[in-house]
Design an enzyme around this catalytic site. Structure first.
Site, PDB file in Angstrom:
ATOM      1  CB  SER A  74      -0.099 -11.081   3.369  1.00 38.24           C
ATOM      2  OG  SER A  74      -0.877 -10.256   4.249  1.00 38.24           O
ATOM      3  CE  LYS A  75      -4.789 -12.868  -2.857  1.00 38.96           C
ATOM      4  NZ  LYS A  75      -4.629 -11.585  -3.598  1.00 38.96           N
ATOM      5  NE  ARG A  76      -1.844  -9.116   7.280  1.00 42.47           N
ATOM      6  CZ  ARG A  76      -1.136  -8.386   7.883  1.00 42.47           C
ATOM      7  NH1 ARG A  76      -1.472  -7.342   8.557  1.00 42.47           N
ATOM      8  NH2 ARG A  76       0.127  -8.700   8.119  1.00 42.47           N
ATOM      9  N   GLY A  90      -4.222  -5.927   0.167  1.00 45.33           N
ATOM     10  CA  GLY A  90      -4.538  -5.720  -1.274  1.00 45.33           C
ATOM     11  C   GLY A  90      -4.138  -6.550  -2.061  1.00 45.33           C
TER      12      GLY A  90
END
Ligand code: GLU
Length: 476
Positions: A250-252, A254
């Site tokens: 996920s976004k966390r 990158g």
């Protein structure tokens, strides 16, 4: 005939995980001479958009994946957007209702949320508790008079559901593990389960390849296939794409969107190569494969069920390999958008060639090509290369050679370097003592592209100017 589908929800850009699912479907179908259907799962109208649909199609095509039927190309099972297939879903829901397999559910989202939270806090899997399963008609009327609009739920039969997964083998779900699920939402739109099953059935899908997170959904879907009297497709649930910490990518972790990787200068063939290798080992240690080569070698039966952990370094490595596998003119074309300040230069192809071995992504180009820009004064340590008797003699000699010669092409630039080296060959001077002063005098840096590239791209006049500037001591 094999028929698979890509079924993206247009609620965001194409995620690497969805691209991987699409890739497996494509490789499998194309390897079997089968068809690919692109279906847009936009039943969540609030979160879906046409803009995202277009972006997803663009990214899939950019990856090299194609399809035979879809909202853009049409086909015998059109429409291919779930938002346009409401009538078909309602007909199927009516059929289930006639069979007594549905009931209206008046629970509000808040009530359902509360039940879910309670179940979780008590350590139970949240399953619909059947509140509305046996309501009397009087109670139903009462709830409707309160203004409640019912959803339609499927009456899940009390039996075990099992199937043969193409990757996991025999999978079974015990009788109480699946709660009555929503077929039609209270706004009249079909839910994910009904829409997906009706589409897979009416579109003649033979194989559903999707992530493991859909395993429980498959149990629900098999019940619906059965209730509707359709033959279900075969299922394969591949492992999920995880971030380096083991959580779902996920976004966390990158960048997660294919689009972001394109913008960073990754090549489509590197991404498809990487995504395939995450769960599959090619034969004979052939790791660097473009899509066509993947297609020739890939066998869905060899897919691994272990989690696929994203490793940016391996992707970088593959991207570099793919860049260096392309012809120079292909790289130059692909590179233009990444180095707009340089791409108009007549010697842009030479510049690109000069840094080809160093770059990982096309996005690295501007940083490497800076060498060809305005010369920045060397830092303290680098300036050391310009000091001392040998350095001065080297620079004088270089200026002397350049004065006499023309830098007509790369070859003549190479000869200048050769002549300079020869001039000091017998004088116990190390190659570095010759090449470094020249490099630093020309660029102000102690690293960069081959000297012949620098000489040729900068040109005779500019090289002489920089050499003289260095000799005049204004660099050191
Ligand atoms: N639309 C679903 C998703 O984007 C795919 C569902 C399926 O493959 O059945 O996750």
């Amino acid at each position: 005939m094999v028929r698979v589908r890509f079924a993206p929800s247009p609620t965001g850009y194409l995620h690497l995980g969805s691209a991987r699912t699409a890739l497996f479907n494509w490789l499998f179908a194309r390897g079997q001479g089968g068809s690919v259907v692109l279906r847009i799962e936009d039943t969540d109208v609030g979160r879906s958009s046409r803009e995202m649909e277009e972006a997803i199609l663009f990214d899939l095509r950019w990856l090299g994946l194609d399809w035979d039927e879809g909202p853009d190309v049409g086909g015998p099972h059109a429409p291919y957007r779930q938002s346009e297939r409401g009538e078909i879903y309602r007909e199927h829901a009516a059929l289930l209702e006639e069979k007594g397999l549905t009931y209206p559910c008046y629970c509000t989202p808040e009530e359902l949320q509360e039940k879910k939270e309670r179940a979780l806090s008590e350590g139970r899997t949240p399953i619909y508790d059947g509140t509305c399963r046996e309501l009397s008609s009087a109670r139903r009327r009462e709830l409707e008079e309160q203004g409640r609009r019912p959803a339609v739920r499927f009456r899940v039969p009390e039996r075990e559901v099992s199937f043969q997964d193409l990757l996991h083998g025999f999978v079974r779900f015990p009788p109480d593990s699946i709660g009555d699920f929503v077929l039609i939402r209270s706004d009249g739109r079909a839910g994910f389960h009904l829409a997906g099953v009706v589409d897979d059935a009416t579109m003649g899908i033979t194989h559903v390849i999707r992530g493991e997170d859909h395993l429980t959904n498959t149990a629900r879907h098999l019940l619906l296939f059965d209730a509707l009297g359709y033959t279900p497709p075969m299922y394969l649930h591949h492992s999920l794409l995880l971030g380096p910490d083991g959580g779902k990518m996920s976004k966390r972790h990158g960048a997660t969107a294919v689009r972001e990787y394109r913008e960073m200068g990754y090549l489509p063939q590197a991404l498809t190569n990487y995504l395939a290798l995450l769960s599959w080992s090619p034969p004979e240690g052939r790791e660097v494969l473009d899509l066509q080569e993947l297609l020739e070698l890939f066998d869905i039966g060899d897919l691994s069920s272990s989690p696929a952990v994203f490793d940016r370094e391996r992707l970088d490595w593959l991207n570099g390999k793919h860049i260096r596998r392309m012809s120079l003119s292909e790289v130059v074309e692909a590179a233009r958008g990444f180095a707009p300040e340089w791409s108009g230069h007549a010697l842009f192809p030479v510049m690109v060639e000069s840094v080809l071995d160093n770059i990982t992504t096309l996005g690295d180009l501007p940083r490497y090509l800076q060498t060809y820009g305005t010369k920045a004064p060397p830092d303290e340590k680098t300036a050391e290369w310009l000091r001392g008797e040998v350095a001065v003699r080297v620079l004088e000699k270089a200026a002397d050679i350049l004065d006499r010669r023309e830098l007509a092409d790369l070859e003549s630039a190479r000869e200048v370097v050769g002549e300079l080296k020869r001039a000091f060959a017998e004088k116990d001077v190390k190659p570095r003592e010759i090449l470094m002063p020249l490099r630093v005098a020309l660029t102000g840096k102690d690293h960069g592209p081959g000297l012949h590239y620098l000489l040729y791209v900068l040109g005779k006049g500019e090289c002489l100017r920089r050499l003289r500037q260095a000799l005049a001591g204004s660099d050191a």
